[in-house]
Scaffold this motif. Structure first.
Motif, PDB file in Angstrom:
ATOM      1  N   GLU A  21      -9.966   5.347  -6.031  1.00  0.00           N
ATOM      2  CA  GLU A  21      -9.942   6.505  -5.157  1.00  0.00           C
ATOM      3  C   GLU A  21     -10.383   6.023  -3.782  1.00  0.00           C
ATOM      4  OE1 GLU A  21     -12.158   9.772  -6.751  1.00  0.00           O
ATOM      5  OE2 GLU A  21     -11.857  10.945  -4.933  1.00  0.00           O
ATOM      6  N   PHE A  22      -9.601   6.339  -2.777  1.00  0.00           N
ATOM      7  CA  PHE A  22      -9.908   5.831  -1.442  1.00  0.00           C
ATOM      8  C   PHE A  22      -9.802   6.953  -0.412  1.00  0.00           C
ATOM      9  CE2 PHE A  22      -7.974   2.454  -3.915  1.00  0.00           C
ATOM     10  CZ  PHE A  22      -8.788   1.356  -3.668  1.00  0.00           C
ATOM     11  N   VAL A  23     -10.700   6.915   0.561  1.00  0.00           N
ATOM     12  CA  VAL A  23     -10.563   7.786   1.725  1.00  0.00           C
ATOM     13  C   VAL A  23     -10.537   6.869   2.943  1.00  0.00           C
ATOM     14  CG1 VAL A  23     -11.582   9.622   3.105  1.00  0.00           C
ATOM     15  CG2 VAL A  23     -11.773   9.678   0.612  1.00  0.00           C
ATOM     16  N   PHE A  24      -9.418   6.860   3.641  1.00  0.00           N
ATOM     17  CA  PHE A  24      -9.297   6.029   4.837  1.00  0.00           C
ATOM     18  C   PHE A  24      -9.309   6.938   6.069  1.00  0.00           C
ATOM     19  CE2 PHE A  24      -6.726   3.642   1.574  1.00  0.00           C
ATOM     20  CZ  PHE A  24      -7.664   2.639   1.372  1.00  0.00           C
ATOM     21  N   GLU A  25     -10.403   6.871   6.820  1.00  0.00           N
ATOM     22  CA  GLU A  25     -10.524   7.727   8.007  1.00  0.00           C
ATOM     23  C   GLU A  25      -9.885   7.047   9.216  1.00  0.00           C
ATOM     24  OE1 GLU A  25     -11.599  10.653   7.779  1.00  0.00           O
ATOM     25  OE2 GLU A  25     -13.027  10.771   6.112  1.00  0.00           O
ATOM     26  N   VAL A  26      -9.782   7.774  10.303  1.00  0.00           N
ATOM     27  CA  VAL A  26      -9.305   7.205  11.562  1.00  0.00           C
ATOM     28  C   VAL A  26     -10.201   6.029  11.934  1.00  0.00           C
ATOM     29  CG1 VAL A  26      -9.053   7.634  14.041  1.00  0.00           C
ATOM     30  CG2 VAL A  26      -8.316   9.357  12.389  1.00  0.00           C
ATOM     31  N   GLY A  27      -9.610   4.932  12.351  1.00  0.00           N
ATOM     32  CA  GLY A  27     -10.365   3.720  12.646  1.00  0.00           C
ATOM     33  C   GLY A  27      -9.978   2.624  11.680  1.00  0.00           C
ATOM     34  N   PHE A  28     -10.761   1.554  11.659  1.00  0.00           N
ATOM     35  CA  PHE A  28     -10.405   0.416  10.804  1.00  0.00           C
ATOM     36  C   PHE A  28     -10.955   0.558   9.395  1.00  0.00           C
ATOM     37  CE2 PHE A  28     -10.085  -1.434  15.075  1.00  0.00           C
ATOM     38  CZ  PHE A  28      -8.764  -1.849  15.009  1.00  0.00           C
ATOM     39  N   ASN A  29     -10.084   0.398   8.428  1.00  0.00           N
ATOM     40  CA  ASN A  29     -10.474   0.384   7.023  1.00  0.00           C
ATOM     41  C   ASN A  29     -10.059  -0.962   6.466  1.00  0.00           C
ATOM     42  OD1 ASN A  29     -11.023   3.501   6.414  1.00  0.00           O
ATOM     43  ND2 ASN A  29      -9.253   3.316   7.757  1.00  0.00           N
ATOM     44  N   LEU A  30     -11.037  -1.721   5.966  1.00  0.00           N
ATOM     45  CA  LEU A  30     -10.706  -3.065   5.514  1.00  0.00           C
ATOM     46  C   LEU A  30     -10.796  -3.171   4.015  1.00  0.00           C
ATOM     47  CD1 LEU A  30     -12.566  -3.773   8.470  1.00  0.00           C
ATOM     48  CD2 LEU A  30     -10.700  -5.362   8.013  1.00  0.00           C
ATOM     49  N   ILE A  31      -9.717  -3.647   3.435  1.00  0.00           N
ATOM     50  CA  ILE A  31      -9.736  -3.879   1.997  1.00  0.00           C
ATOM     51  C   ILE A  31      -9.910  -5.373   1.796  1.00  0.00           C
ATOM     52  CG2 ILE A  31      -8.500  -3.604  -0.160  1.00  0.00           C
ATOM     53  CD1 ILE A  31      -7.004  -1.283   1.030  1.00  0.00           C
ATOM     54  N   LEU A  32     -11.037  -5.728   1.232  1.00  0.00           N
ATOM     55  CA  LEU A  32     -11.430  -7.130   1.124  1.00  0.00           C
ATOM     56  C   LEU A  32     -11.380  -7.539  -0.337  1.00  0.00           C
ATOM     57  CD1 LEU A  32     -12.598  -9.240   3.123  1.00  0.00           C
ATOM     58  CD2 LEU A  32     -14.870  -8.392   2.559  1.00  0.00           C
ATOM     59  N   GLY A  33     -10.837  -8.711  -0.602  1.00  0.00           N
ATOM     60  CA  GLY A  33     -10.818  -9.161  -1.991  1.00  0.00           C
ATOM     61  C   GLY A  33     -10.013 -10.431  -2.119  1.00  0.00           C
ATOM     62  N   PRO A  34     -10.228 -11.177  -3.210  1.00  0.00           N
ATOM     63  CA  PRO A  34      -9.458 -12.411  -3.403  1.00  0.00           C
ATOM     64  C   PRO A  34      -7.995 -12.103  -3.708  1.00  0.00           C
ATOM     65  CG  PRO A  34     -10.798 -11.963  -5.327  1.00  0.00           C
ATOM     66  CD  PRO A  34     -11.148 -10.911  -4.325  1.00  0.00           C
ATOM     67  N   SER A  35      -7.154 -13.120  -3.651  1.00  0.00           N
ATOM     68  CA  SER A  35      -5.745 -12.862  -3.936  1.00  0.00           C
ATOM     69  C   SER A  35      -5.576 -12.458  -5.393  1.00  0.00           C
ATOM     70  CB  SER A  35      -4.892 -14.083  -3.597  1.00  0.00           C
ATOM     71  OG  SER A  35      -5.492 -15.242  -4.085  1.00  0.00           O
ATOM     72  N   GLY A  36      -4.675 -11.548  -5.624  1.00  0.00           N
ATOM     73  CA  GLY A  36      -4.453 -11.062  -6.980  1.00  0.00           C
ATOM     74  C   GLY A  36      -5.379  -9.935  -7.370  1.00  0.00           C
ATOM     75  N   SER A  37      -6.147  -9.403  -6.403  1.00  0.00           N
ATOM     76  CA  SER A  37      -7.092  -8.338  -6.757  1.00  0.00           C
ATOM     77  C   SER A  37      -6.470  -6.948  -6.618  1.00  0.00           C
ATOM     78  CB  SER A  37      -8.347  -8.442  -5.881  1.00  0.00           C
ATOM     79  OG  SER A  37      -7.992  -8.335  -4.521  1.00  0.00           O
ATOM     80  N   GLY A  38      -5.228  -6.889  -6.156  1.00  0.00           N
ATOM     81  CA  GLY A  38      -4.548  -5.600  -6.061  1.00  0.00           C
ATOM     82  C   GLY A  38      -4.576  -4.979  -4.679  1.00  0.00           C
ATOM     83  N   LYS A  39      -4.999  -5.767  -3.680  1.00  0.00           N
ATOM     84  CA  LYS A  39      -5.102  -5.235  -2.313  1.00  0.00           C
ATOM     85  C   LYS A  39      -3.748  -4.764  -1.793  1.00  0.00           C
ATOM     86  CE  LYS A  39      -6.274  -9.099  -0.462  1.00  0.00           C
ATOM     87  NZ  LYS A  39      -6.489 -10.358  -1.088  1.00  0.00           N
ATOM     88  N   THR A  40      -2.758  -5.650  -1.946  1.00  0.00           N
ATOM     89  CA  THR A  40      -1.436  -5.332  -1.415  1.00  0.00           C
ATOM     90  C   THR A  40      -0.847  -4.101  -2.096  1.00  0.00           C
ATOM     91  OG1 THR A  40      -1.067  -7.614  -0.799  1.00  0.00           O
ATOM     92  CG2 THR A  40       0.879  -6.268  -1.070  1.00  0.00           C
ATOM     93  N   THR A  41      -1.145  -3.960  -3.391  1.00  0.00           N
ATOM     94  CA  THR A  41      -0.631  -2.795  -4.125  1.00  0.00           C
ATOM     95  C   THR A  41      -1.092  -1.497  -3.471  1.00  0.00           C
ATOM     96  OG1 THR A  41      -0.659  -4.076  -6.148  1.00  0.00           O
ATOM     97  CG2 THR A  41      -0.554  -1.694  -6.388  1.00  0.00           C
ATOM     98  N   VAL A  42      -2.341  -1.471  -2.997  1.00  0.00           N
ATOM     99  CA  VAL A  42      -2.846  -0.263  -2.336  1.00  0.00           C
ATOM    100  C   VAL A  42      -1.965   0.085  -1.135  1.00  0.00           C
ATOM    101  CG1 VAL A  42      -4.826   0.787  -1.166  1.00  0.00           C
ATOM    102  CG2 VAL A  42      -5.206  -0.746  -3.107  1.00  0.00           C
ATOM    103  N   LEU A  43      -1.645  -0.936  -0.327  1.00  0.00           N
ATOM    104  CA  LEU A  43      -0.801  -0.691   0.851  1.00  0.00           C
ATOM    105  C   LEU A  43       0.603  -0.240   0.453  1.00  0.00           C
ATOM    106  CD1 LEU A  43      -1.501  -3.439   3.525  1.00  0.00           C
ATOM    107  CD2 LEU A  43      -2.642  -1.277   3.107  1.00  0.00           C
TER     108      LEU A  43
END
Lengths: 235, 221
Positions: A21-43
């Protein structure tokens, strides 16, 4: 509700399940994690390029996705800008044509001139992507995404293939744009998270394990042992 | 000889034009479509490479003959039997050159980076618009390769034409058939001249297409 992105989803892949569950407000939201952690899937779920098994999402108070009601807006109707790590610019179009590509359903000519001026890419406008540097290409890609007047800007490892110095400069530039939309940026580099200084979400094995402010990135950087422990490439 | 050459060129042009358009559609489905039995369809499309032209020609004759249901249907549509006509040659050539049209274009479509396509989607371009503005220009190399291959393959086609064309001057007697006739009649001089003509025309056409491909494509890749 208001301006940000509210997202809940679950996507099952053969090797990993990505959910959260994510809430991304106005401004910078950084998704940090190693490769294969599912970061790109969120985008990909935010942009509509990936259809999750279950999900709910609003953007600027508008419903984009509610799988329980069968609502899933295709990417074409989301008005979200995107910048990938590379292969952003269409190779058969010049810099100017690439920006106009995003502008097709948007404002007229004056805006392109303004934008190219602001991004310092006016002199490059007649060049093809392979004729300009990696840093310039990313600047054009950001300009193009903004030319679309998006409701949110998604960036998938946008600085990862850039030299350190260019990376720092482009991050500085991005901060000074003072964007009034949510920017969701995926990276494996805590330094980028630190420099951009926004809200930080830490992803691991498809799950959000931490959420907070810049202090998370700071911890990563201060406690170098921690980085060494957690990054599979180094150990 | 000139009549036969013109007929060969006409056949090649018509076949190339129709086949490239068909191939764009088929290749799109093969490259991006998700359906069962895709391998089977691909194998079927490759079959003309394996079949002797005589087999293909034989079944086309069988199919086009007024005695068969397809043949009699076509006869009512066109108002005359298609067998031993220019249209029959076009049909035969289309099938015979199918793999040369479909596979280079399919490969080209598949090598277009997924991110370019997704970029277009995100910026509001529909599937068709993305095809026209992104996939097609980025596949121009493969499309021109297919064009050259289909044209050349049809220019040199012999077996299928012999089987289904008969040997009607101006209608079905292509240059390759003409050469065959001349050799059979022991008129070697004329056979030489016709062969060199066929060779030159094919070579020049291929050179034109390939140089066009190089000049057009190296601009950005």
């Amino acid at each position: 509700m208001g301006d940000g992105i509210h997202l809940t989803f679950r996507k099952v892949f053969p090797s990993i399940t990505v959910e959260g569950e994510f809430v991304f407000e106005v401004g910078f939201n950084l998704i940090l994690g190693p490769s294969g952690s599912g970061k790109t899937t969120v985008l990909r779920v935010i942009s509509g390029l990936e259809r999750p098994d279950e999900g709910y999402m609003t953007c600027c108070g508008e419903l984009y996705m509610d799988t329980s009601k069968g609502v899933f807006l295709p990417p074409q109707r989301r008005r979200i800008g995107i910048v990938f790590q590379d292969h952003n610019l269409l190779p058969h179009l010049t810099v100017r044509e690439n920006i106009e590509f995003a502008l097709r359903k948007s404002q007229g000519d004056v805006y392109v001139e303004d934008l190219m001026e602001r991004f310092g890419i006016k002199d490059l406008q007649d060049r093809y992507p392979h004729q300009i540097s990696g840093g310039e290409r990313q600047r054009v890609a950001i300009a193009r995404a903004l030319a679309y007047r998006p409701k949110a800007l998604l960036m998938d490892e946008p600085f990862s293939s850039l030299d350190f110095e260019i990376k720092v400069r482009i991050i500085d530039f991005l901060k000074n744009l003072d964007l009034d939309i949510p920017v969701v940026l995926v990276t494996h580099d805590p330094l980028e998270a630190y420099l951009l200084a926004g809200r930080v979400f830490v992803l691991r094995n498809g799950h959000k394990v931490r959420e907070g402010g810049r202090e998370i990135a700071e911890e990563f950087l201060i406690n170098l042992d921690l980085i060494r422990d957690r990054s599979p490439e180094v150990s | 000889m000139v009549e036969a050459l013109l007929l060969s060129m006409k056949l090649s042009l018509v076949t190339t034009a129709i086949l490239i358009i068909f191939s764009l559609g088929i290749s799109y489905l093969l490259a991006y479509g998700k359906f069962r039995g895709k391998e089977f369809v691909e194998a079927l499309l490759l079959l003309p490479l394996l079949l002797p032209p005589t087999v293909l020609g034989f079944y086309l004759v069988y199919m086009l003959s007024p005695a068969s249901p397809v043949g009699s249907l076509l006869e009512t549509v066109f108002g005359r039997p298609l067998l031993f006509s220019f249209e029959a040659l076009v049909l035969g050539s289309l099938i015979y050159s199918l793999p040369f049209g479909v596979f280079p274009i399919k490969e080209a479509f598949q090598s277009v980076d997924r991110r370019y396509i997704e970029t277009a989607y995100v910026f509001g371009y529909s599937g068709l618009e993305t095809f026209l503005k992104v996939i097609l220009p980025l596949s121009s190399r493969g499309i021109l390769t297919a064009t050259a291959l289909v044209f050349a393959h049809t220019m040199g086609e012999f077996g299928v034409v012999l089987m289904i064309g008969g040997n009607i001057p101006g209608e079905t007697r292509t240059l390759s058939i003409y050469i065959y006739d001349e050799v059979q009649a022991l008129r070697y001089g004329e056979a030489h001249r016709a062969s060199i003509l066929l060779l030159s025309v094919s070579l020049i056409t291929l050179l034109l297409i390939l140089s066009f491909r190089r000049r057009w494509v190296t601009g950005y890749i």
